[in-house]
Motif scaffolding. Structure first.
Motif, short mmCIF file in Angstrom:
data_model
loop_
_atom_site.label_atom_id
_atom_site.label_comp_id
_atom_site.label_asym_id
_atom_site.label_seq_id
_atom_site.Cartn_x
_atom_site.Cartn_y
_atom_site.Cartn_z
N MET A 1 0.83 -1.20 0.00
CA MET A 1 0.00 0.00 0.00
C MET A 1 0.86 1.25 0.00
SD MET A 1 -3.08 -1.09 2.45
CE MET A 1 -2.28 -2.62 2.80
N ALA A 2 0.28 2.28 -0.56
CA ALA A 2 1.05 3.50 -0.75
C ALA A 2 1.56 4.02 0.59
CB ALA A 2 0.20 4.55 -1.44
N GLY A 3 2.81 4.37 0.60
CA GLY A 3 3.39 4.99 1.78
C GLY A 3 3.19 6.48 1.71
N LYS A 4 4.17 7.23 2.21
CA LYS A 4 3.96 8.67 2.17
C LYS A 4 4.29 9.22 0.78
CE LYS A 4 8.18 10.54 4.40
NZ LYS A 4 9.19 9.94 3.65
N GLN A 5 3.70 10.35 0.49
CA GLN A 5 3.84 10.98 -0.82
C GLN A 5 5.31 11.16 -1.20
OE1 GLN A 5 1.33 12.30 -3.12
NE2 GLN A 5 3.23 12.26 -4.29
N VAL A 6 5.64 10.73 -2.41
CA VAL A 6 6.98 10.95 -2.93
C VAL A 6 6.95 12.22 -3.78
CG1 VAL A 6 8.79 10.04 -4.45
CG2 VAL A 6 7.50 8.49 -2.96
N PHE A 7 7.83 13.15 -3.49
CA PHE A 7 7.92 14.40 -4.24
C PHE A 7 9.06 14.34 -5.25
CE2 PHE A 7 5.72 15.64 -0.36
CZ PHE A 7 4.70 16.46 -0.85
N PHE A 8 8.93 15.22 -6.25
CA PHE A 8 9.95 15.31 -7.30
C PHE A 8 11.34 15.49 -6.69
CE2 PHE A 8 11.79 17.82 -11.02
CZ PHE A 8 11.84 16.73 -11.89
N GLU A 9 11.39 16.28 -5.63
CA GLU A 9 12.68 16.58 -4.99
C GLU A 9 13.26 15.36 -4.28
OE1 GLU A 9 9.96 18.38 -4.79
OE2 GLU A 9 10.47 20.37 -5.53
N ASP A 10 12.41 14.36 -4.02
CA ASP A 10 12.87 13.18 -3.27
C ASP A 10 13.62 12.18 -4.14
OD1 ASP A 10 11.57 14.14 -1.01
OD2 ASP A 10 9.71 13.06 -1.48
N VAL A 131 11.58 -12.00 -15.22
CA VAL A 131 10.20 -12.30 -15.60
C VAL A 131 9.69 -11.23 -16.57
CG1 VAL A 131 7.83 -12.55 -14.74
CG2 VAL A 131 9.74 -13.56 -13.47
N VAL A 132 9.86 -9.99 -16.20
CA VAL A 132 9.55 -8.90 -17.13
C VAL A 132 10.59 -7.80 -16.99
CG1 VAL A 132 7.03 -9.28 -16.92
CG2 VAL A 132 8.08 -7.42 -15.68
N THR A 133 10.79 -7.09 -18.09
CA THR A 133 11.49 -5.81 -18.02
C THR A 133 10.44 -4.76 -18.39
OG1 THR A 133 12.15 -6.02 -20.34
CG2 THR A 133 13.74 -6.72 -18.68
N GLY A 134 10.67 -3.54 -17.97
CA GLY A 134 9.67 -2.55 -18.29
C GLY A 134 10.17 -1.15 -18.05
N ASN A 135 9.29 -0.22 -18.33
CA ASN A 135 9.60 1.17 -18.02
C ASN A 135 8.32 1.92 -17.73
OD1 ASN A 135 8.70 2.10 -20.79
ND2 ASN A 135 10.34 0.66 -21.28
N ALA A 136 8.49 2.99 -17.00
CA ALA A 136 7.33 3.80 -16.64
C ALA A 136 7.75 5.25 -16.62
CB ALA A 136 6.80 3.38 -15.27
N THR A 137 6.78 6.11 -16.89
CA THR A 137 6.97 7.54 -16.73
C THR A 137 5.94 8.02 -15.71
OG1 THR A 137 7.77 7.81 -18.99
CG2 THR A 137 6.93 9.79 -17.88
N ALA A 138 6.42 8.77 -14.75
CA ALA A 138 5.52 9.27 -13.71
C ALA A 138 5.70 10.78 -13.57
CB ALA A 138 5.80 8.58 -12.38
N ALA A 139 4.61 11.46 -13.27
CA ALA A 139 4.66 12.89 -12.96
C ALA A 139 4.48 13.05 -11.46
CB ALA A 139 3.57 13.63 -13.72
N LEU A 140 5.39 13.76 -10.84
CA LEU A 140 5.36 13.87 -9.38
C LEU A 140 5.08 15.31 -8.94
CD1 LEU A 140 8.53 11.73 -8.51
CD2 LEU A 140 6.14 11.01 -8.54
N PRO A 141 4.44 15.45 -7.79
CA PRO A 141 4.24 16.81 -7.27
C PRO A 141 5.57 17.37 -6.75
CG PRO A 141 3.44 15.17 -5.71
CD PRO A 141 3.87 14.41 -6.93
N SER A 142 5.63 18.70 -6.75
CA SER A 142 6.82 19.35 -6.26
C SER A 142 6.54 19.94 -4.88
CB SER A 142 7.21 20.47 -7.23
OG SER A 142 8.22 21.25 -6.67
N LYS A 143 7.58 20.03 -4.05
CA LYS A 143 7.41 20.60 -2.71
C LYS A 143 7.21 22.11 -2.78
CE LYS A 143 9.97 17.12 -0.12
NZ LYS A 143 11.29 16.72 0.39
N SER A 144 7.73 22.71 -3.87
CA SER A 144 7.68 24.17 -3.93
C SER A 144 6.38 24.66 -4.56
CB SER A 144 8.86 24.69 -4.74
OG SER A 144 8.85 24.14 -6.03
#
Lengths: 144, 148
Positions: A1-10, A131-144
């Protein structure tokens, strides 16, 4: 389950996503996944068919492997971040397999006002086979 | 040999209504206990309009929408020889319970490739989904491999 929010700066290029380890897959799960997804290819549920094709029994759905990788991603980044998600299927899964999902941030950039990261993914079974290789693109919130 | 003339072929649109029960059933099958897939209240508190779809849930649209029928029927693929080679999703807008998505399948590519197991045929199917408001929500790119 999702932990705490990951920010772009992280996150940083070369940084790793938290490893995700699945529960052992089960044949019951393959039946559940067949019903839930609507993929009734008998390769996943009918032993004699799996034997005939040469797998010695039933194998897991490739899309179940993708779902396991997806769990790793959403546990890490939550359910709002993903923009693209793709996998290539390398090795079939069988009951009792335990899938470990790993990822590395390949690129960190800003595009069209979004703070994006590209992630290279690999999922391995307990024998260290890919088993698999893959890639993902994610957009993250910024702290600023 | 793979039939290159199928590239660009399009298939009739199909629709799928996204239901809460299916989301929960799918989440259970993949072993994911994320409350956003089961608990509407938790999803709303987290800023979603309703239950959330796991990232690979759109396979349900494809299966219900007849991607298998396309492959088996029109392309005359043999179930005992095909493998799902790869799968990609590009997400444009959130899809939520109550939405009806419309999918349109197009054969994006067809080619053969020599590998360790001999030459195999690759067929790439691209499905573009729009929602009930006509907004493009998702593109599904699915690569099927047929052993000879």
């Amino acid at each position: 389950m999702a932990g705490k929010q990951v920010f772009f700066e992280d996150v940083n290029e070369g940084g790793s996503m938290p490893e995700f380890v699945s529960e052992p897959l089960t044949e019951t799960q393959f039946v559940m996944y067949a019903g839930a997804s609507g993929d009734f290819n008998p390769l996943h549920t009918v032993h004699s068919f799996g034997e005939m094709v040469g797998y010695g029994g039933v194998i897991g759905h490739g899309m179940l492997s993708m779902a396991v990788v997806g769990r790793g991603l959403t546990d890490w980044l939550g359910n709002k971040a993903l923009k693209k998600f793709g996998v290539s299927f390398r090795t079939v899964t069988k009951a009792k397999d335990v899938i470990t999902v790993k990822g590395v941030v390949a690129k960190k950039y800003t595009e069209g006002g979004n703070n994006c990261i590209d992630i290279n993914l690999v999922a391995e079974n307990q024998r260290g086979e890919t088993v698999v290789t893959g890639n993902a693109t994610a957009a993250l919130p910024s702290k600023s | 040999m793979v039939d290159k003339s199928i590239i660009g072929r399009e298939y009739p649109e199909f629709t799928f209504e996204v239901e809460k029960g299916k989301i929960k059933e799918f989440a259970r099958a993949i072993g994911d206990k994320n409350p956003l897939y089961y608990d509407e209240k938790a999803a709303k508190e987290a800023g979603f309009e309703g239950l959330v779809l796991p990232p690979s849930f759109p396979t349900v649209f494809a299966m219900a929408g007849g991607l298998m029928e396309v492959m088996l029927g029109d392309l005359k693929l043999d179930l005992s020889k095909i493998l799902h080679g790869g799968q990609q999703y590009e997400y444009f807008k959130p899809i939520k319970p109550g939405d009806t998505v419309t999918g349109k399948v197009r054969i994006a590519n067809a080619f053969e490739k020599a590998g360790k197991a001999g030459t195999m045929d690759f067929i790439v199917m691209e499905t573009t989904y729009t929602n009930q408001n006509g907004e493009r929500v998702l593109v599904d790119t699915s690569t099927m491999i047929q052993r000879r």
